[in-house]
Design an enzyme around this catalytic site. Structure first.
Site, PDB file in Angstrom:
ATOM      1  N   GLY A  46       0.842  -1.191   0.000  1.00  0.00           N
ATOM      2  CA  GLY A  46       0.000   0.000   0.000  1.00  0.00           C
ATOM      3  C   GLY A  46       0.876   1.238   0.000  1.00  0.00           C
ATOM      4  O   GLY A  46       2.029   1.187   0.434  1.00  0.00           O
ATOM      5  N   GLN A  51       3.013  10.064   1.369  1.00  0.00           N
ATOM      6  CA  GLN A  51       4.311   9.380   1.374  1.00  0.00           C
ATOM      7  C   GLN A  51       5.160   9.727   0.155  1.00  0.00           C
ATOM      8  O   GLN A  51       6.363   9.484   0.157  1.00  0.00           O
ATOM      9  CB  GLN A  51       4.118   7.859   1.429  1.00  0.00           C
ATOM     10  CG  GLN A  51       3.507   7.376   2.737  1.00  0.00           C
ATOM     11  CD  GLN A  51       3.408   5.877   2.734  1.00  0.00           C
ATOM     12  OE1 GLN A  51       2.448   5.313   2.234  1.00  0.00           O
ATOM     13  NE2 GLN A  51       4.417   5.203   3.281  1.00  0.00           N
ATOM     14  N   CYS A 106       5.973   0.018   7.296  1.00  0.00           N
ATOM     15  CA  CYS A 106       5.601   1.179   6.494  1.00  0.00           C
ATOM     16  C   CYS A 106       6.797   1.567   5.624  1.00  0.00           C
ATOM     17  O   CYS A 106       7.921   1.607   6.121  1.00  0.00           O
ATOM     18  CB  CYS A 106       5.223   2.334   7.425  1.00  0.00           C
ATOM     19  SG  CYS A 106       4.743   3.822   6.555  1.00  0.00           S
ATOM     20  N   LEU A 107       6.557   1.849   4.345  1.00  0.00           N
ATOM     21  CA  LEU A 107       7.662   2.201   3.445  1.00  0.00           C
ATOM     22  C   LEU A 107       8.361   3.488   3.882  1.00  0.00           C
ATOM     23  O   LEU A 107       9.522   3.697   3.553  1.00  0.00           O
ATOM     24  CB  LEU A 107       7.156   2.333   2.004  1.00  0.00           C
ATOM     25  CG  LEU A 107       6.639   1.036   1.357  1.00  0.00           C
ATOM     26  CD1 LEU A 107       6.105   1.316  -0.037  1.00  0.00           C
ATOM     27  CD2 LEU A 107       7.720  -0.038   1.319  1.00  0.00           C
ATOM     28  N   HIS A 148      -4.329   1.080   7.547  1.00  0.00           N
ATOM     29  CA  HIS A 148      -2.988   1.663   7.655  1.00  0.00           C
ATOM     30  C   HIS A 148      -2.848   2.846   6.667  1.00  0.00           C
ATOM     31  O   HIS A 148      -2.381   3.915   7.034  1.00  0.00           O
ATOM     32  CB  HIS A 148      -1.937   0.584   7.365  1.00  0.00           C
ATOM     33  CG  HIS A 148      -0.527   1.081   7.358  1.00  0.00           C
ATOM     34  ND1 HIS A 148       0.382   0.769   8.344  1.00  0.00           N
ATOM     35  CD2 HIS A 148       0.135   1.882   6.481  1.00  0.00           C
ATOM     36  CE1 HIS A 148       1.540   1.374   8.065  1.00  0.00           C
ATOM     37  NE2 HIS A 148       1.420   2.054   6.933  1.00  0.00           N
ATOM     38  N   GLU A 149      -3.294   2.637   5.418  1.00  0.00           N
ATOM     39  CA  GLU A 149      -3.175   3.698   4.402  1.00  0.00           C
ATOM     40  C   GLU A 149      -4.127   4.847   4.693  1.00  0.00           C
ATOM     41  O   GLU A 149      -3.797   6.015   4.472  1.00  0.00           O
ATOM     42  CB  GLU A 149      -3.432   3.131   2.998  1.00  0.00           C
ATOM     43  CG  GLU A 149      -2.463   2.040   2.551  1.00  0.00           C
ATOM     44  CD  GLU A 149      -0.998   2.397   2.751  1.00  0.00           C
ATOM     45  OE1 GLU A 149      -0.644   3.576   2.586  1.00  0.00           O
ATOM     46  OE2 GLU A 149      -0.213   1.497   3.099  1.00  0.00           O
ATOM     47  N   HIS A 152      -2.649   7.251   6.932  1.00  0.00           N
ATOM     48  CA  HIS A 152      -1.717   8.171   6.263  1.00  0.00           C
ATOM     49  C   HIS A 152      -2.438   9.420   5.743  1.00  0.00           C
ATOM     50  O   HIS A 152      -1.935  10.525   5.896  1.00  0.00           O
ATOM     51  CB  HIS A 152      -1.021   7.493   5.074  1.00  0.00           C
ATOM     52  CG  HIS A 152       0.191   6.688   5.445  1.00  0.00           C
ATOM     53  ND1 HIS A 152       1.278   7.237   6.090  1.00  0.00           N
ATOM     54  CD2 HIS A 152       0.497   5.396   5.242  1.00  0.00           C
ATOM     55  CE1 HIS A 152       2.198   6.295   6.263  1.00  0.00           C
ATOM     56  NE2 HIS A 152       1.751   5.161   5.761  1.00  0.00           N
TER      57      HIS A 152
HETATM   58 NI    NI Z   1       2.672   3.318   5.772  1.00  0.00          NI
END
Ligand code: NI
Length: 197
Positions: A46, A51, A106-107, A148-149, A152
């Site tokens: 995701g 991000q 998380c990226l 989670h997304e 963000h």
């Molecule tokens: Ni993340």
């Protein structure tokens, strides 16, 4: 085009994204393509617009890699393999069920994985990339990735959801990530220090 992913400590990650007025614009459609390319390049499941340094209510998911897990039933595997999706101007209108724990990553926060509790079933209102406003219910790992997304685009990171003790234990590691003192194999942009608004 692969975009650099902003790292922990970047202030945009704690800002609520703005509504997208025209989902069908070339600009938004190109951003969606770039976000998928960026996510796949980083082996993510995701990715949210903040991000990649865009403060917008937009995220993409493709939880297909979770289908490799042996303990899943065939129905779950099939739905995970068909869950590539775009969420524009999303709204979680209901969350239900008993909270369950799952180790999230998380990226924007490389090399950190921690258990987070969330409810298992969610109902979402969102616009897809064709511009249709939809209401849909998700569960299991797909719901988990969406939650989670969704955080963000609300300006929340999974580390914000950890206990005060866990946060203290992670503090040094997070400071190092902000400085770029972490090994990653995809393009990232580091803030130098934690710039929490
Ligand atoms: Ni993340």
């Amino acid at each position: 085009m692969i975009l650099p992913i902003v790292a922990y400590g970047t202030s945009i990650l704690w800002k609520r994204g703005k509504e997208i007025e025209n989902p069908l614009s070339d600009e938004v459609q190109k951003l969606i393509d770039d976000m998928f390319e960026t996510m796949y390049n980083a082996s993510g499941v995701g990715l949210a617009a903040p991000q990649v340094d865009r403060s917008l209510r937009l995220f993409v998911i493709d939880p297909a890699p979770f289908a490799e897990w042996d303990e899943l039933g065939e129905t779950d595997k099939k739905s995970l393999l068909n869950a590539k999706k775009v969420f524009i101007n999303p709204l979680i209108i209901n969350e239900e069920g008993e909270e369950w724990t799952f180790e999230e990553g998380c990226l924007s926060i490389p090399a950190i994985h921690e258990k987070v509790n969330r409810k298992p079933v969610i109902t979402m209102e969102y616009t897809d990339r064709e511009g249709n406003r939809l209401t849909e219910t998700f569960d299991g790992l797909i719901a988990r990735v969406i939650q989670h997304e969704y955080d963000h685009v609300e300006g929340i990171l999974f580390t914000d959801r950890l206990s005060p003790l866990k946060k203290r234990l992670l503090k040094r590691k997070l400071e190092k990530i902000a400085k770029g003192q972490v090994r990653v194999d995809y393009p990232m942009k580091f803030p130098g220090k934690i710039r929490r608004p």
